[in-house]
Design a protein around this motif. Structure first.
Motif, PDB file in Angstrom:
ATOM      1  N   UNK A  27       6.413  -4.943 121.782  1.00 57.08           N
ATOM      2  CA  UNK A  27       6.760  -3.901 122.750  1.00 57.08           C
ATOM      3  C   UNK A  27       7.199  -2.591 122.089  1.00 57.08           C
ATOM      4  N   UNK A  28       6.307  -1.942 121.351  1.00 56.81           N
ATOM      5  CA  UNK A  28       6.698  -0.708 120.656  1.00 56.81           C
ATOM      6  C   UNK A  28       7.044   0.438 121.601  1.00 56.81           C
ATOM      7  N   UNK A  29       6.616   0.335 122.862  1.00 54.13           N
ATOM      8  CA  UNK A  29       6.886   1.422 123.806  1.00 54.13           C
ATOM      9  C   UNK A  29       7.766   0.958 124.972  1.00 54.13           C
ATOM     10  N   UNK A  30       8.629  -0.008 124.695  1.00 52.63           N
ATOM     11  CA  UNK A  30       9.571  -0.455 125.718  1.00 52.63           C
ATOM     12  C   UNK A  30      10.483   0.704 126.094  1.00 52.63           C
ATOM     13  N   UNK A  31      10.465   1.052 127.388  1.00 54.13           N
ATOM     14  CA  UNK A  31      11.300   2.175 127.811  1.00 54.13           C
ATOM     15  C   UNK A  31      12.377   1.720 128.791  1.00 54.13           C
ATOM     16  N   UNK A  32      13.412   2.515 128.867  1.00 48.39           N
ATOM     17  CA  UNK A  32      14.616   2.138 129.600  1.00 48.39           C
ATOM     18  C   UNK A  32      14.723   2.960 130.877  1.00 48.39           C
ATOM     19  N   UNK A  33      14.677   2.260 132.012  1.00 47.98           N
ATOM     20  CA  UNK A  33      14.785   2.919 133.307  1.00 47.98           C
ATOM     21  C   UNK A  33      15.931   2.389 134.164  1.00 47.98           C
ATOM     22  N   UNK A  34      16.383   1.175 133.887  1.00 52.26           N
ATOM     23  CA  UNK A  34      17.386   0.524 134.718  1.00 52.26           C
ATOM     24  C   UNK A  34      18.478  -0.085 133.831  1.00 52.26           C
ATOM     25  N   UNK A  35      19.615  -0.454 134.417  1.00 56.15           N
ATOM     26  CA  UNK A  35      20.639  -1.152 133.626  1.00 56.15           C
ATOM     27  C   UNK A  35      20.115  -2.427 132.973  1.00 56.15           C
ATOM     28  N   UNK A  36      19.246  -3.157 133.668  1.00 59.03           N
ATOM     29  CA  UNK A  36      18.667  -4.365 133.071  1.00 59.03           C
ATOM     30  C   UNK A  36      17.836  -4.032 131.832  1.00 59.03           C
ATOM     31  N   UNK A  37      17.107  -2.909 131.904  1.00 61.77           N
ATOM     32  CA  UNK A  37      16.328  -2.482 130.736  1.00 61.77           C
ATOM     33  C   UNK A  37      17.244  -2.182 129.551  1.00 61.77           C
ATOM     34  N   UNK A  38      18.378  -1.556 129.842  1.00 64.75           N
ATOM     35  CA  UNK A  38      19.308  -1.224 128.764  1.00 64.75           C
ATOM     36  C   UNK A  38      19.870  -2.497 128.130  1.00 64.75           C
ATOM     37  N   UNK A  90      17.153  -3.867 125.983  1.00 66.68           N
ATOM     38  CA  UNK A  90      17.006  -3.072 124.769  1.00 66.68           C
ATOM     39  C   UNK A  90      18.078  -3.415 123.748  1.00 66.68           C
ATOM     40  N   UNK A  91      19.278  -3.739 124.230  1.00 68.95           N
ATOM     41  CA  UNK A  91      20.357  -4.150 123.328  1.00 68.95           C
ATOM     42  C   UNK A  91      19.984  -5.438 122.609  1.00 68.95           C
ATOM     43  N   UNK A  92      19.364  -6.368 123.339  1.00 69.29           N
ATOM     44  CA  UNK A  92      18.897  -7.618 122.728  1.00 69.29           C
ATOM     45  C   UNK A  92      17.798  -7.347 121.708  1.00 69.29           C
ATOM     46  N   UNK A  93      16.856  -6.461 122.064  1.00 69.89           N
ATOM     47  CA  UNK A  93      15.786  -6.104 121.128  1.00 69.89           C
ATOM     48  C   UNK A  93      16.354  -5.456 119.874  1.00 69.89           C
ATOM     49  N   UNK A  94      17.371  -4.623 120.058  1.00 71.34           N
ATOM     50  CA  UNK A  94      17.982  -3.946 118.915  1.00 71.34           C
ATOM     51  C   UNK A  94      18.603  -4.955 117.969  1.00 71.34           C
ATOM     52  N   UNK A 107      13.389   8.070 126.141  1.00 66.90           N
ATOM     53  CA  UNK A 107      13.931   6.826 126.710  1.00 66.90           C
ATOM     54  C   UNK A 107      13.226   5.591 126.173  1.00 66.90           C
ATOM     55  N   UNK A 108      12.513   5.757 125.063  1.00 67.36           N
ATOM     56  CA  UNK A 108      11.775   4.665 124.417  1.00 67.36           C
ATOM     57  C   UNK A 108      12.296   4.557 122.992  1.00 67.36           C
ATOM     58  N   UNK A 109      13.336   3.753 122.772  1.00 65.88           N
ATOM     59  CA  UNK A 109      14.102   3.855 121.524  1.00 65.88           C
ATOM     60  C   UNK A 109      13.485   3.234 120.286  1.00 65.88           C
ATOM     61  N   UNK A 110      12.381   2.501 120.428  1.00 67.56           N
ATOM     62  CA  UNK A 110      11.831   1.800 119.261  1.00 67.56           C
ATOM     63  C   UNK A 110      10.358   2.151 119.022  1.00 67.56           C
ATOM     64  N   UNK A 111      10.007   3.425 118.961  1.00 68.28           N
ATOM     65  CA  UNK A 111       8.602   3.775 118.741  1.00 68.28           C
ATOM     66  C   UNK A 111       8.124   3.307 117.371  1.00 68.28           C
ATOM     67  N   UNK A 112       6.809   3.164 117.207  1.00 69.27           N
ATOM     68  CA  UNK A 112       6.276   2.623 115.941  1.00 69.27           C
ATOM     69  C   UNK A 112       6.637   3.482 114.736  1.00 69.27           C
ATOM     70  N   UNK A 113       6.846   2.824 113.610  1.00 65.12           N
ATOM     71  CA  UNK A 113       7.120   3.535 112.362  1.00 65.12           C
ATOM     72  C   UNK A 113       5.902   4.306 111.867  1.00 65.12           C
ATOM     73  N   UNK A 114       4.716   3.933 112.355  1.00 69.55           N
ATOM     74  CA  UNK A 114       3.492   4.621 111.942  1.00 69.55           C
ATOM     75  C   UNK A 114       2.900   5.431 113.098  1.00 69.55           C
ATOM     76  N   UNK A 115       3.763   5.883 114.004  1.00 68.11           N
ATOM     77  CA  UNK A 115       3.283   6.649 115.158  1.00 68.11           C
ATOM     78  C   UNK A 115       2.488   7.877 114.732  1.00 68.11           C
TER      79      UNK A 115
END
Length: 204
Positions: A178-189, A192-196, A100-108
């Protein structure tokens, strides 16, 4: 060293109407697809940790790992499933990431490996008002400790951070937006769309 990775996808979206949170649409594809796209260049092979009918993940073409313990004891059970799977493939360690964390770091992967503690464990963290904030579902787990984890789960251990601390897990600090921004609520989603969109604009 290239290692396998398992996406922990067992969380139910109770605050979003139920069902598999990782299958919610973000942009033009499921949230899980974004995680896979981030991990695939840095880890191989990949698998999904989830219980229930594996057919719902068939479109992703990845193995689906169910918990080996009853009653769905949480993320640590997913970590154990990941460790067992990786050990069966002959690997010494495995990475985990939250679905539920769609943008993890590229160097994780490289960051976690570089931060491994004396027993080979590492957890990811970012900065929160100048202090390190752990994200324990993003970790590096040596397969040699899987029997220790199995025993701990059998005796009621449920906290990822607590178990990892007992084995002197290192901390891999990742910076950025926010490399670990996770989605728990509709507002988070929605956020996340804005971040995307911002990430897509940056990539152009």
């Amino acid at each position: 060293m290239r290692l396998p990775a398992v996406i922990l996808a067992g969380g139910q979206s109770s605050r979003m109407g139920g069902g598999d949170k990782v299958l919610l649409t973000l942009g033009d594809r499921p949230m899980l697809a974004h995680v896979i796209a981030r991990l695939a260049p840095q880890a191989s092979p990949l698998a999904i940790s989830a219980n229930g009918d594996p057919a719902r993940f068939e479109r992703f073409g990845l193995p689906v790992l169910a918990d080996s313990l009853p009653d769905h004891p949480g993320p640590l059970a997913g970590v154990l499933a990941a460790m067992d799977w990786a050990a069966g493939l002959g690997f010494d360690a495995v990475l985990t990431a939250a679905g539920d964390t769609p943008f993890p770091p590229d160097d994780l992967a490289t960051g976690l490996q570089a931060a491994a503690g004396p027993r080979g464990l590492a957890l990811a963290a970012d900065l929160d008002q100048g202090a390190a904030r752990l994200h324990p579902t993003f970790g590096l787990w040596p397969t040699a400790l899987r029997e220790d984890l199995r025993a701990a789960l059998t005796h009621g251990q449920r906290r990822v951070r607590q178990w990892a601390a007992a084995y002197q897990a290192g901390t891999a600090l990742f910076q950025g937006a926010e490399p670990f921004f996770n989605i728990n609520t509709p507002d988070d989603l929605t956020r996340a769309t804005t971040l995307l969109r911002g990430l897509s604009d940056t990539a152009r």
